[in-house]
Structures are given as structure tokens and as C-alpha cells.
Enzyme design. Structure first.
Site, PDB file in Angstrom:
ATOM      1  N   GLY A 130       0.785  -1.211   0.304  1.00 54.21           N
ATOM      2  CA  GLY A 130       0.191  -0.447   0.367  1.00 54.21           C
ATOM      3  C   GLY A 130       1.138   1.399   0.291  1.00 54.21           C
ATOM      4  CG  LEU A 133       7.268   2.374  -2.812  1.00 51.99           C
ATOM      5  CD1 LEU A 133       7.970   1.966  -1.989  1.00 51.99           C
ATOM      6  CD2 LEU A 133       7.031   3.745  -3.373  1.00 51.99           C
ATOM      7  CG  ASP A 181       4.591   2.618 -12.455  1.00 54.52           C
ATOM      8  OD1 ASP A 181       4.286   3.600 -12.186  1.00 54.52           O
ATOM      9  OD2 ASP A 181       2.758   2.676 -11.329  1.00 54.52           O
TER      10      ASP A 181
END
Ligand code: GLA
Length: 391
Positions: A130, A133, A181
Site C-alpha cells: 500500500g 511503490l 511503472d
């Protein structure tokens, strides 16, 4: 490139695999999480981002099977197990959401023409939950690379791997995310941030220099169920692009946007203003980083945070407070901002190494998570992207 991960994690993974499947794994992979230095919610607008890969990562051990089944054990989810077949259509499982990242990678690698094999897979990681990252991107890349490697493609193009990860988010996890990401987790270089052009997918490594530290502070406010907010921001950006008849907000300049302010829904206008100004800030920040201009970098990070707070409306008062504490402690020698998708998670700061202890103490004594604890603080150096580990 093959690098050595922390060996205790590798040992833990090896034992988990052996205990679960009664054999040793054939190979292992790793893929890092990421922290975005600046350029938030710009990736799906074809803009620029400036993330770095971090040492927190996901590791996968794999061994081919001689049937068409994939069996998985997840070491960090109370050793949860799952199993699915690869010789019939692979679909998302609404009851075991965590498996969808693996199902998605398997299905979409197949769709790319890869003849993937049945396999036993064990997964461990050290990413805080949470914190925003990108543990899911790390999982996608580590699993995808492992499946490709046992199918005889250990050198699978890392950009293709990242695109398959992004597609997995879209089709199996319900998040219409951009490419940032997955791409940085797949292609990052040691000691460098990556300036990514999210239209061409060109990525320019920018050295962080010897003096600069990345500090990540997890607010303790867990990001959860935010896909709805994310997808609605994306839809607002696309509505703004349609209004101006451009392919994406990357193609819009601030003057043109401002001239139409009264014609646009005020919320859509603010969303677009965040994206257009954030893309410009990302360019300036990459230059400031390359020149070692910490004061300019700090000013750009502060502006970025304010824009996320006021125009994109993805921050929270407690996060604003934490950013303020960091910015005050760091002064003109760097800066701080919320990092990632928003609504909680982590804050990133850039500061000289010799200020790390001082700033860390300041934050530990003045910030408390919602549970009343001192926050988790990580001091990071940029790491390399996804790789195969030789056993
Ligand atoms: C999430 C998404 C990325 C990006 C960021 C915001 O991390 O996965 O694609 O949009 O949010 O910058």
C-alpha cells in the site's frame, strides 16, 4: 544483466520453492519497485516521467512442469496457493485477485506468440504494502521474465515485457494505468533515474550523482481500491484532449489551454492544467538533476505537489503535512512531493547524503502514521531493472 540480490531473500525463496514443490527451482528472476521523482499522471497523456527503480523488489523462482498447469505459491500472502491451466483460455479470477497479475502475464505472453510452459512458481518480495511503490509492476515483470526464460526467451525485449505488464493491468486487474511503472521496473539502470518519453518509449538515463540521496517516507496511509479514482482522472484527461482535438494532452500548450478556460468544465480544465504544467516541470527537473541544481529541483517538486493537491486532487491533508515537514527540514538543498498514483502511500524527497540523518530524525519525531507509529523511511540508490539470477 545479472546482479546479486540480497541473499537472505534468495534463500527464503529457495526454501519456499523446495518445501512447496519438493524440488529445487530451475531459475529465479527479480524485478524492482519504483519511485517517481516527478511527472505524475503524465504517462497516459503521452508525456514525460522521471522515475527510478528501488532496492525493494519481487523475486520469483520457477521450474517447468511436464503438463499444462501453472501452480503458484505466494510467500508473502500467508503462503496462499493457486493453480490454473494454460491450454485453455486464461481469464481473470474475481475471487483471487492477486493471481490475476500472473494469469494476465501468462495469457498475454501467449497472445504475443510465446509458447509458454506449465510451471511451478514461488514468489517473495520486500515491498511495503500500500505504499504505491509499484509492487504489481515488479510482480508482472518478475513473473513475465521467468515465464519467458523457461520458454527459451530470457532476452525478451524489456519494453515488450513492460507493455505486456501494462496490458495485464488493463485486462486482468481493472486499472487503466500508463506505462511508467512497468517500463522503469524493466529497463532501469543502476545509479540513474530514467527520463521516459511515454509516447516513443525512449528512455534517457540521468545520473543522480554521488551526493544526492532518495528518501522515501511511507505515510502509513494505505492506498487501496483507488482504481476508480485513477480511471476517472484518466477519462477527464482524455475528455480535455478531445475538446482540443489533440491526440493527447502532451500536444497541448498552456496558452491554448488557458485561452479556452471558460469553455471547459472547470474540473476538466484543472486536470488538464496539472498535466500540461507537470510535463514541463519534468523536463526542467531532468535538467536540474543533471546539473545538480538542488534548489531548482526542490522548487519544481514543491510546485508538482501543489498541482497534484489543487488541480489533480489526488493528495490528502496528512500527505500534504508530511511533504511540508520534509520540505522544511531540507530547505533549499532539495525537495519533497507525494509520489505515485495518489490518495496515500509514499512521499519522495531528494536531498544531499549528509542531510539524511538530520531529516530522518526530524520526520521520525514529528510525523505519525494513522496507527500512531513513526513512519517507515527508506533511503535508496537507483537500482537496475528486471533480471535473471543465476543459481
Ligand atoms: C500509477 C500508474 C502509472 C502512473 C502513476 C501516476 O502508478 O500505474 O502508470 O500513471 O500512477 O503517475
Amino acid at each position: 544483466m545479472t546482479i546479486s540480490p540480497p541473499s537472505d531473500m534468495q534463500d527464503r525463496l529457495h526454501s519456499l520453492f523446495r518445501n512447496s514443490f519438493d524440488v529445487a527451482p530451475g531459475l529465479m528472476t527479480r524485478a524492482p519497485g519504483r519511485v517517481n521523482l516527478i511527472g505524475e499522471h503524465t504517462d497516459y497523456n503521452d508525456g514525460f516521467v522521471l522515475p527510478a527503480a528501488i532496492s525493494r523488489q519481487t523475486m520469483v523462482a520457477i521450474k517447468p512442469r511436464d503438463d499444462a498447469r501453472i501452480r503458484i505459491i505466494a510467500g508473502d500472502l500467508d503462503s496462499a496457493r493457486a493453480e490454473f491451466a494454460i491450454d485453455r483460455p486464461i481469464t481473470p479470477d474475481p475471487d483471487a485477485h492477486w493471481t490475476n497479475y500472473i494469469r494476465g502475464m501468462a495469457a498475454l505472453l501467449q497472445a504475443e506468440g510465446l509458447d509458454i510452459l506449465g510451471a511451478d512458481i514461488a514468489i517473495v518480495g520486500d515491498m511495503p504494502q500500500g505504499a504505491g511503490l509499484s509492487s504489481s509492476a515488479a510482480l508482472e515483470n518478475a513473473v513475465g521474465l521467468a515465464l519467458a526464460a523457461i520458454a527459451g526467451q530470457p532476452d525478451i525485449d524489456r519494453t515488450l515485457l513492460a507493455k505486456i505488464g501494462q496490458q495485464t493491468e488493463h485486462e486482468f486487474a481493472g486499472c487503466q494505468c500508463g506505462i511508467m511503472d512497468q517500463l522503469v521496473s524493466a529497463r532501469a539502470e543502476q545509479d540513474h533515474a530514467l527520463l521516459i518519453d511515454c509516447r516513443s518509449l525512449d528512455a534517457t538515463p540521468i545520473s543522480l550523482g554521488d551526493d544526492l540521496a532518495i528518501m522515501i517516507v511511507h505515510s502509513g496511509i494505505t492506498r487501496g481500491l483507488v482504481a476508480g479514482e485513477y480511471n476517472s482522472r484518466r477519462a477527464e484527461c482524455e475528455a480535455a484532449a478531445r475538446h482540443f482535438g489533440v491526440r493527447a494532452l502532451r500536444d497541448l500548450d498552456l496558452g491554448t489551454l488557458n485561452a479556452e478556460a471558460l469553455e471547459l468544465d472547470p474540473q476538466v480544465f484543472r486536470r488538464a492544467r496539472h498535466v500540461v504544467t507537470e510535463i514541463a516541470r519534468t523536463h526542467y527537473a531532468a535538467e536540474a538533476l543533471a546539473m545538480g541544481d538542488l534548489e531548482l529541483l526542490g522548487a519544481l517538486m514543491a510546485e508538482s505537489h501543489h498541482s497534484m493537491r489543487d488541480d489533480f486532487e489526488i493528495s490528502l491533508p496528512a500527505i500534504d503535512g508530511l511533504v511540508e515537514l520534509l520540505a522544511t527540514a531540507i530547505g533549499a538543498q532539495g525537495g519533497a512531493r507525494m509520489t505515485g498514483g495518489g490518495f496515500g502511500g509514499a512521499v519522495v524527497a531528494l536531498l544531499p547524503h549528509d542531510m539524511v540523518t538530520f531529516v530522518q530524525r526530524q520526520i521520525e519525531s514529528s510525523y505519525r502514521t494513522p496507527k500512531g507509529d513513526a513512519p517507515m523511511i527508506m533511503v535508496e540508490n537507483p537500482c537496475a531493472g528486471a533480471s535473471i539470477i543465476t543459481l
